[in-house]
Design a protein around this motif. Structure first.
Motif, PDB file in Angstrom:
ATOM      1  N   GLY A   1       0.855  -1.180   0.000  1.00  0.00           N
ATOM      2  CA  GLY A   1       0.000   0.000   0.000  1.00  0.00           C
ATOM      3  C   GLY A   1       0.888   1.225   0.000  1.00  0.00           C
ATOM      4  O   GLY A   1       1.995   1.198   0.530  1.00  0.00           O
ATOM      5  N   PRO A   2       0.436   2.309  -0.593  1.00  0.00           N
ATOM      6  CA  PRO A   2       1.239   3.528  -0.618  1.00  0.00           C
ATOM      7  C   PRO A   2       1.519   4.037   0.795  1.00  0.00           C
ATOM      8  O   PRO A   2       0.617   4.098   1.625  1.00  0.00           O
ATOM      9  CB  PRO A   2       0.381   4.527  -1.376  1.00  0.00           C
ATOM     10  CG  PRO A   2      -0.701   3.748  -2.027  1.00  0.00           C
ATOM     11  CD  PRO A   2      -0.836   2.465  -1.277  1.00  0.00           C
ATOM     12  N   HIS A   3       2.767   4.373   1.054  1.00  0.00           N
ATOM     13  CA  HIS A   3       3.200   4.870   2.360  1.00  0.00           C
ATOM     14  C   HIS A   3       2.893   6.361   2.430  1.00  0.00           C
ATOM     15  O   HIS A   3       3.684   7.191   2.012  1.00  0.00           O
ATOM     16  CB  HIS A   3       4.699   4.588   2.515  1.00  0.00           C
ATOM     17  CG  HIS A   3       5.248   4.993   3.835  1.00  0.00           C
ATOM     18  ND1 HIS A   3       6.588   5.209   4.022  1.00  0.00           N
ATOM     19  CD2 HIS A   3       4.664   5.224   5.029  1.00  0.00           C
ATOM     20  CE1 HIS A   3       6.810   5.562   5.271  1.00  0.00           C
ATOM     21  NE2 HIS A   3       5.653   5.580   5.903  1.00  0.00           N
ATOM     22  N   THR A   4       1.710   6.694   2.966  1.00  0.00           N
ATOM     23  CA  THR A   4       1.238   8.076   2.958  1.00  0.00           C
ATOM     24  C   THR A   4       1.220   8.727   4.338  1.00  0.00           C
ATOM     25  O   THR A   4       0.865   9.902   4.452  1.00  0.00           O
ATOM     26  CB  THR A   4      -0.182   8.142   2.362  1.00  0.00           C
ATOM     27  OG1 THR A   4      -1.032   7.287   3.129  1.00  0.00           O
ATOM     28  CG2 THR A   4      -0.182   7.722   0.901  1.00  0.00           C
ATOM     29  N   GLY A   5       1.574   7.979   5.369  1.00  0.00           N
ATOM     30  CA  GLY A   5       1.614   8.539   6.723  1.00  0.00           C
ATOM     31  C   GLY A   5       2.813   7.998   7.473  1.00  0.00           C
ATOM     32  O   GLY A   5       3.377   6.973   7.119  1.00  0.00           O
ATOM     33  N   GLU A   6       3.213   8.710   8.529  1.00  0.00           N
ATOM     34  CA  GLU A   6       4.368   8.273   9.318  1.00  0.00           C
ATOM     35  C   GLU A   6       4.103   6.903   9.927  1.00  0.00           C
ATOM     36  O   GLU A   6       2.995   6.611  10.385  1.00  0.00           O
ATOM     37  CB  GLU A   6       4.650   9.278  10.430  1.00  0.00           C
ATOM     38  CG  GLU A   6       5.897   8.929  11.212  1.00  0.00           C
ATOM     39  CD  GLU A   6       6.237   9.969  12.258  1.00  0.00           C
ATOM     40  OE1 GLU A   6       6.663   9.552  13.340  1.00  0.00           O
ATOM     41  OE2 GLU A   6       6.074  11.174  11.985  1.00  0.00           O
ATOM     42  N   PHE A   7       5.128   6.067   9.947  1.00  0.00           N
ATOM     43  CA  PHE A   7       5.008   4.745  10.564  1.00  0.00           C
ATOM     44  C   PHE A   7       6.346   4.379  11.186  1.00  0.00           C
ATOM     45  O   PHE A   7       7.371   4.388  10.512  1.00  0.00           O
ATOM     46  CB  PHE A   7       4.604   3.683   9.545  1.00  0.00           C
ATOM     47  CG  PHE A   7       4.357   2.337  10.171  1.00  0.00           C
ATOM     48  CD1 PHE A   7       3.245   2.127  10.971  1.00  0.00           C
ATOM     49  CD2 PHE A   7       5.229   1.288   9.977  1.00  0.00           C
ATOM     50  CE1 PHE A   7       3.001   0.890  11.551  1.00  0.00           C
ATOM     51  CE2 PHE A   7       5.003   0.046  10.546  1.00  0.00           C
ATOM     52  CZ  PHE A   7       3.886  -0.156  11.340  1.00  0.00           C
TER      53      PHE A   7
END
Length: 104
Positions: free
Chosen positions: A90-96
């Motif tokens: 999945g697209p990495h769109t938020g901090e993790f």
């Protein structure tokens, strides 16, 4: 429960909870004394006790990876033990895990 029933429960966790976002279903599927033995992006093993800790981890994952998809590679069961080898994307769109979004 039979091994097949346990595998079906794990598949519900993957598809309905982690991918589908039905986090309230975890109260039915996850034992209160559940221990999550997981590697969370850093290569470091983390262990968290209880449903709520696991729920927060899934929420963080879903917040960081939009349009999350998980493919089952293997799901194996022996008695009460069930293990899944999965691939997620999945697209990495938020901090993790302290990693800022890459968009990839």
């Amino acid at each position: 429960m039979s091994p097949e029933e346990n595998k079906a429960m794990l598949r519900r966790m993957i598809h309905e909870v982690i991918v589908g976002g039905d986090l309230e279903l975890m109260d039915q599927l996850v034992a209160p004394d559940f221990i999550n033995h997981n590697v969370v992006g850093t290569g470091e093993t983390s262990q968290a006790l209880g449903v709520e800790n696991f729920r927060q981890e899934i929420l963080a994952l879903r917040s960081a990876l939009t349009d999350l998809a998980i493919d089952e590679v293997h799901v194996l069961a022996d008695g009460d033990y069930v293990i899944a080898h999965v691939r997620g994307r999945g697209p990495h769109t938020g901090e993790f895990g302290g990693v800022p979004p890459t968009g990839k």
